[in-house]
Scaffold this motif. Structure first.
Motif, PDB file in Angstrom:
ATOM      1  N   ILE A   1       0.845  -1.197   0.000  1.00 25.52           N
ATOM      2  CA  ILE A   1       0.000   0.000   0.000  1.00 25.52           C
ATOM      3  C   ILE A   1       0.879   1.245   0.000  1.00 25.52           C
ATOM      4  O   ILE A   1       0.616   2.215  -0.729  1.00 25.52           O
ATOM      5  N   PHE A   2       1.944   1.217   0.814  1.00 24.13           N
ATOM      6  CA  PHE A   2       2.889   2.330   0.861  1.00 24.13           C
ATOM      7  C   PHE A   2       3.521   2.553  -0.508  1.00 24.13           C
ATOM      8  O   PHE A   2       3.632   3.695  -0.994  1.00 24.13           O
ATOM      9  N   ARG A   3       3.895   1.454  -1.182  1.00 22.10           N
ATOM     10  CA  ARG A   3       4.484   1.553  -2.525  1.00 22.10           C
ATOM     11  C   ARG A   3       3.486   2.156  -3.509  1.00 22.10           C
ATOM     12  O   ARG A   3       3.837   3.009  -4.331  1.00 22.10           O
ATOM     13  N   PHE A   4       2.231   1.734  -3.408  1.00 22.91           N
ATOM     14  CA  PHE A   4       1.182   2.251  -4.287  1.00 22.91           C
ATOM     15  C   PHE A   4       1.006   3.756  -4.089  1.00 22.91           C
ATOM     16  O   PHE A   4       0.864   4.509  -5.055  1.00 22.91           O
ATOM     17  N   ILE A   5       1.005   4.186  -2.817  1.00 25.91           N
ATOM     18  CA  ILE A   5       0.838   5.610  -2.512  1.00 25.91           C
ATOM     19  C   ILE A   5       1.981   6.423  -3.106  1.00 25.91           C
ATOM     20  O   ILE A   5       1.768   7.468  -3.735  1.00 25.91           O
ATOM     21  N   ARG A   6       3.208   5.936  -2.941  1.00 25.86           N
ATOM     22  CA  ARG A   6       4.361   6.670  -3.464  1.00 25.86           C
ATOM     23  C   ARG A   6       4.339   6.748  -4.995  1.00 25.86           C
ATOM     24  O   ARG A   6       4.711   7.757  -5.583  1.00 25.86           O
ATOM     25  N   LYS A   7       3.878   5.669  -5.630  1.00 25.45           N
ATOM     26  CA  LYS A   7       3.843   5.657  -7.095  1.00 25.45           C
ATOM     27  C   LYS A   7       2.759   6.562  -7.660  1.00 25.45           C
ATOM     28  O   LYS A   7       2.870   7.052  -8.780  1.00 25.45           O
ATOM     29  N   ASN A   8       1.683   6.740  -6.882  1.00 22.61           N
ATOM     30  CA  ASN A   8       0.523   7.448  -7.411  1.00 22.61           C
ATOM     31  C   ASN A   8       0.312   8.835  -6.815  1.00 22.61           C
ATOM     32  O   ASN A   8      -0.762   9.425  -6.954  1.00 22.61           O
ATOM     33  N   THR A   9       1.321   9.362  -6.162  1.00 20.90           N
ATOM     34  CA  THR A   9       1.288  10.750  -5.713  1.00 20.90           C
ATOM     35  C   THR A   9       2.457  11.484  -6.360  1.00 20.90           C
ATOM     36  O   THR A   9       3.469  10.858  -6.699  1.00 20.90           O
ATOM     37  N   PRO A  10       2.321  12.784  -6.554  1.00 19.59           N
ATOM     38  CA  PRO A  10       3.392  13.529  -7.235  1.00 19.59           C
ATOM     39  C   PRO A  10       4.737  13.387  -6.528  1.00 19.59           C
ATOM     40  O   PRO A  10       4.806  13.369  -5.295  1.00 19.59           O
ATOM     41  N   HIS A  11       5.794  13.239  -7.316  1.00 19.97           N
ATOM     42  CA  HIS A  11       7.148  13.199  -6.771  1.00 19.97           C
ATOM     43  C   HIS A  11       7.513  14.593  -6.265  1.00 19.97           C
ATOM     44  O   HIS A  11       6.943  15.591  -6.705  1.00 19.97           O
ATOM     45  N   TYR A  12       8.459  14.646  -5.329  1.00 19.17           N
ATOM     46  CA  TYR A  12       8.818  15.961  -4.796  1.00 19.17           C
ATOM     47  C   TYR A  12       9.381  16.878  -5.870  1.00 19.17           C
ATOM     48  O   TYR A  12       9.350  18.096  -5.735  1.00 19.17           O
ATOM     49  N   ILE A  13       9.836  16.305  -6.969  1.00 18.10           N
ATOM     50  CA  ILE A  13      10.301  17.124  -8.096  1.00 18.10           C
ATOM     51  C   ILE A  13       9.142  17.943  -8.669  1.00 18.10           C
ATOM     52  O   ILE A  13       9.287  19.120  -9.007  1.00 18.10           O
ATOM     53  N   GLU A  14       7.971  17.308  -8.755  1.00 14.44           N
ATOM     54  CA  GLU A  14       6.788  18.024  -9.231  1.00 14.44           C
ATOM     55  C   GLU A  14       6.385  19.103  -8.234  1.00 14.44           C
ATOM     56  O   GLU A  14       5.904  20.169  -8.608  1.00 14.44           O
ATOM     57  N   PHE A  15       6.581  18.817  -6.959  1.00 17.51           N
ATOM     58  CA  PHE A  15       6.234  19.769  -5.902  1.00 17.51           C
ATOM     59  C   PHE A  15       7.076  21.036  -6.045  1.00 17.51           C
ATOM     60  O   PHE A  15       6.584  22.139  -5.840  1.00 17.51           O
TER      61      PHE A  15
END
Length: 603
Positions: free
Chosen positions: A572-586
């Motif tokens: 679930i943690f992996r899924f969240i990281r894959k499907n939320t913007p990377h800090y680069i986008e931030f």
């Protein structure tokens, strides 16, 4: 001569941004209470007394006096209380305090979902007093309330800057109207003034035993939104909010006393507020109904904006993953839109309307999160005053926390009646926070960063033996003293070394605003750290900061962790990281300069 204008402006802004929720509680509080108990004279006096003194203890004392004196750079809220205590704690105490702050934030979000549902629906239900509208079905009212809610949430992405100026005057008119109607009925039945005596409330509780205790779970509805005095303090400052509260408190006292007076004269009514307006001035009833709907929309808007701010703070201090943020105002930096938060709230607001069907039903779910948030605030405040050895404040905070606990216990019986929905909704952000913070901790422990001294030796050797690329390169690292694996691989495996390399670190402080940057001591020729420190409410425009420091990078490198796991939880943690913007986008860095380096990690 300019200061009064400024004060008046801040006063109006406070009414629009802070007091919408608590200001619309008269729409449903007494209506719900007198579904549980007969509107007899003694009961009316006792209930009104409990409401008035609940507002005094849980809003005036807990928030207007105690909480607003605890701030970081003028900011308030659960996260601020946690940041004040953190430096003084270690071990289990720190873990306990951290969990309490996470729980407080989550309960506030759970409370935020119920607020628009009950406020808008209770206002719309007032349509039934209009001649010819008595037979409106409840589903018609639900659809109308749901339509208003959908319009409100759909409007968020456009920002509220252009219409925000009307919020204060509308709420000022609302409070004045409540006070004037209340005053009229007090004059008609002055016996209601006995409710000013706190003993009347105590008599009610003693005479009704366990039933009176359970009715406290409905009495607490009068103070919902009181936490906004503290949570929104950073937007306007302490003094404007506290001064506005005294005005709001006075009008609420008049309104509740007026409703009580009306009930003494007309005990058989379903909604005291709408009924007392209709009985006094039928031609003005429809304008009042429209005003009440506008007030509930403003109250809901304030809640939504507050949820955006809470989410932004949580992202800044790495409690939740980075989410896509749109800035809806070039002039006001606190005007933001977070799509996933907006539609999360919208979905559950509509769900609550359709599940509970009316404001009385929603009241069964309302109050649990409010009292939980107030109790956590009371505990954290008491802790701080104990550490600071402020005996008077500590005594007051302990008393307030005890009262909070009483109300919390009274609300526990709501869990099987619908209160479980609040817990379900609150558990979603709590689970996300716990999963993300623990996942990030576990992930970085597996990455095994290289100590700076060891990295420096390898760098000097590689630089002397290799050929360097022209220009400046930026490498993003959380802590320049510990080099992440992707930098080690880039330098020594792929042999990518630029003439000048900068290890850029962005950290967030406990203060809300301000951005500072400084070059660290040169590690080796052509290798230097660059440290950026920002307030937790700031949005760091990284390229702008780098340019101002004359770091004109030709390439920007960052690490991407690819998680390999068999655990269902960490999947679930992996899924969240894959499907939320990377800090680069931030940070919104230029894509043409970016180079992501993947590191596979097992957790």
């Amino acid at each position: 001569m300019k200061k009064p204008v400024t004060d008046y402006s801040s006063f109006l802004k406070s009414l629009g941004l802070v007091f919408g929720d608590i200001g619309t509680s008269p729409l449903y509080t007494l209506a719900v209470i007198f579904l549980l108990i007969p509107p007899e004279s003694a009961n009316i006096i006792g209930i009104i007394s409990l409401i008035l003194w609940t507002l005094f203890v849980l809003v005036t004392v807990e928030y207007a006096w105690l909480a607003t004196h605890l701030s970081l750079n003028g900011e308030g809220g659960t996260l601020v209380l946690a940041e004040i205590i953190k430096p003084r704690l270690r071990g289990r105490r720190l873990i306990f305090m951290t969990f309490m702050s996470y729980l407080g934030i989550s309960l506030l979000i759970g409370d935020g979902v119920i607020t628009p549902s009950i406020s808008i629906l209770s206002a719309v239900e007032g349509i039934r007093l209009i001649p010819g509208c008595l037979n409106f079905s409840q589903w018609t009212l639900i659809i109308l309330a749901g339509t208003i809610a959908i319009f409100l949430f759909s409007f968020q992405r456009f920002g509220t800057e252009k219409v925000a100026g009307t919020f204060g005057p509308v709420m000022f008119l609302w409070f004045i109207t409540l006070g004037l109607y209340g005053m009229y009925w007090i004059i008609k039945a002055p016996g209601v003034l006995r409710a000013l005596n706190p003993l009347e409330g105590l008599y009610f509780l003693v005479n009704h035993g366990i039933h009176g205790f359970l009715i406290l779970s409905a009495v607490i509805l009068c103070s919902t939104g009181g936490e906004a005095l503290y949570a929104d303090m950073g937007h306007l400052g302490r003094l404007p909010i506290v001064r506005a509260w005294y005005f709001v408190y006075f009008t609420l006292i008049l309104c509740y006393l007026g409703q009580g007076a009306f009930l003494l004269l007309h005990p058989i009514v379903t909604n005291p507020l709408f009924s007392m307006v209709y009985a006094l001035s039928r031609p003005l009833y429809v304008p009042f109904l429209i005003l009440s709907i506008m007030a509930t929309v403003i109250a809901s808007q304030a809640m939504i904006s507050g949820m955006f701010s809470i989410a932004f703070q949580a992202m800044a201090v790495r409690l939740i993953p980075l989410l896509g943020i749109d800035y809806t105002s070039a002039r006001i930096r606190s005007q933001i839109y977070i799509g996933i938060v907006n539609w999360f709230l919208c979905f559950f607001v509509l769900l609550m309307m359709f599940v509970f069907k009316n404001s009385a039903g929603l009241a069964a779910a309302y109050g649990l999160a409010v009292t939980g948030t107030m109790t956590i605030t009371g505990i954290l405040m008491s802790w701080i005053f104990f550490i600071r050895k402020k005996k008077l404040h500590l005594a007051a905070a302990v008393i307030v926390t005890f009262v909070d606990l009483i109300y919390l216990l009274a609300n526990l019986h709501k869990i099987p009646q619908g209160g479980y929905w609040t817990l379900v909704i609150s558990s979603i952000p709590l689970f996300l926070i716990l999963l993300y913070t623990n996942g990030q901790r576990r992930l970085f422990s597996r990455l095994k960063p290289t100590p700076l001294s060891e990295f420096r030796e390898k760098y000097l050797e590689a630089r002397s033996n290799g050929r360097m690329l022209e220009g400046n390169a930026v490498f993003l690292a959380r802590d320049p003293n510990f080099i992440p694996p992707y930098i080690v691989r880039t330098f020594f495996t792929h042999r990518i070394i630029y003439c000048n390399s900068y290890l850029v670190s962005v950290s967030y402080t406990t203060k809300p605003y301000g951005i500072t940057s400084v070059f660290g001591e040169e590690i080796a020729p052509g290798l230097r750290p660059f440290l950026i420190s920002a307030g937790y409410m700031e949005h760091v425009e990284l390229e702008k900061v780098l340019t101002e420091a004359s770091i004109n990078a030709v390439a920007i490198f960052y690490g991407v962790e690819e998680i390999d796991t068999e655990s269902p939880v960490w999947k679930i943690f992996r899924f969240i990281r894959k499907n939320t913007p990377h800090y680069i986008e931030f940070y919104r860095l230029p894509s043409e300069k970016l180079h992501g380096v993947i590191t596979r990690v097992e957790i």
